[in-house]
Design an enzyme around this catalytic site. Structure first.
Site, PDB file in Angstrom:
ATOM      1  CE  LYS A   1      16.390  -2.001  70.384  1.00  0.00           C
ATOM      2  NZ  LYS A   1      17.308  -1.327  69.525  1.00  0.00           N
TER       3      LYS A   1
ATOM      4  CG  ASP B   1      19.613   0.740  69.823  1.00  0.00           C
ATOM      5  OD1 ASP B   1      19.736  -0.001  70.864  1.00  0.00           O
ATOM      6  OD2 ASP B   1      18.447   0.784  69.151  1.00  0.00           O
TER       7      ASP B   1
ATOM      8  CE1 TYR C   1      15.007  -2.169  65.338  1.00  0.00           C
ATOM      9  CE2 TYR C   1      17.186  -1.559  65.601  1.00  0.00           C
ATOM     10  CZ  TYR C   1      15.816  -1.398  65.932  1.00  0.00           C
ATOM     11  OH  TYR C   1      15.435  -0.754  67.009  1.00  0.00           O
TER      12      TYR C   1
END
Length: 330
Positions: A79, A52, A57
């Site tokens: 995401k 994930d 990030y």
């Protein structure tokens, strides 16, 4: 190999243990490219063939590092909800990340924003297809007074996700959040394939048992657990001092110490108990702790496989440290 579990009604099967990549985006500390690559290799060799990630990030850094080491059969979730806009301010810590990537995250849950985010993630990951897209950090915990406005914007984003899934560009979509309330709110409005829930189903916090996990079970919505150590307080032999990305409040620290004391009496590492507990609920398909070094992968695999006596869970419940209705391993 690590056993797999079906993810809700999606048709996907995830390994019980996956790789969380926020640390590979230099969360709080710098990780070298070599450490990032060897971490991914070690995770793959250990059977953690689900990862994930997110544009947030490291402002693209984690996606780029993950993409450099992906085999064809790796399942990936990333995401949407933040776009990366160019910036010249790249020094120091930004939003918790020490990343050199020259981008700043900007919230955008709109139809066009989701499609743009998807295309940008494909490029950074070097993929033709991403398995799962998750709406990142929607909810009052993140947006406060702007929650209603963001939810209105998300109506367009959900249409984009439905278009991507309907066209076969993705296999599933859902949300990646740190709170239960917004997940329940969205399930009332729109079917979701899965929820990645961070920090709300752990040895310290079983609030998801109240309504969210039963609702997911009834709807066939899959669940992936992130943050099984609540930002590190449950990660060691004894409790750390960080909970939910900040210094642990005194009552939380006291409870963590009490849980650690029970683990010590039963000769069980606190981190092993924390990791294995999350997988005991039947609606949970996978848990994805964040990892940044090969040694952390090895430690995680050891925690996952560690024998834990049934008496540990019984004593935690007897001491009022674990809810009586919480499913436990074995």
């Amino acid at each position: 190999m690590i056993p797999t579990r079906r993810l809700g009604t999606t048709g996907l099967a995830l390994p019980e243990l996956g790789l969380g990549t926020a640390p590979l985006g230099n969360l709080y500390r710098e990780v070298t490219d070599v450490d990032a690559a060897t971490t991914i290799s070690a995770a793959l060799a250990g059977g953690m063939r689900y990862a994930d990630t997110a544009p947030y990030y490291g402002f693209g850094l984690a996606e780029k590092r993950l993409g450099a080491g992906l085999p064809e059969d790796m399942i990936v979730s990333t995401k949407v909800g933040r776009l990366l806009e160019p910036t010249t301010a790249v020094s120091g810590e930004r939003h918790g990340f020490r990343s050199p990537e020259p981008f700043e995250p900007v919230y955008d849950y709109s139809y066009d924003g989701v499609l743009r985010s998807h295309e940008a993630s494909l490029a950074r990951l070097g993929l033709d297809r991403i398995d799962i897209l998750l709406v990142h950090d929607i909810g009052r915990l993140t947006h406060g007074a702007c929650h209603a406005e963001r939810m209105t914007e998300l109506a367009g984003g959900l249409r984009a996700l439905e278009r991507l899934r309907g066209g076969g560009a993705i296999s599933a979509f859902g949300i990646g959040v740190n709170e239960c309330a917004v997940a329940l709110e969205l399930l009332d409005r729109n079917p979701l394939d899965l929820i990645l829930l961070a920090g709300r189903y752990t040895l310290l916090d079983q609030s998801a048992l109240d309504a969210l996990l039963p609702r997911c079970a009834a709807l066939g919505t899959g669940v992936v657990i992130g943050g099984p150590y609540n930002s590190g307080i449950l990660a060691g032999q004894g409790p750390g001092d960080h909970y939910d990305y900040q210094a642990a409040p005194a009552p939380i620290l006291q409870k963590a110490r009490a849980i650690a004391a029970v683990c010590a009496r039963q000769s069980v590492a606190l981190g092993a108990a924390a990791l294995q507990f999350t997988l005991a609920h039947p609606v949970v398909a996978s848990v994805v702790p964040g990892l940044a070094r090969p040694a952390e992968v090895a430690e995680t695999l050891a925690r996952y496989a560690a024998p834990i006596p049934a008496q540990l869970w019984a004593e935690l419940k007897q001491e009022g440290l674990l809810r009586a209705d919480a499913p436990v391993p074995g």
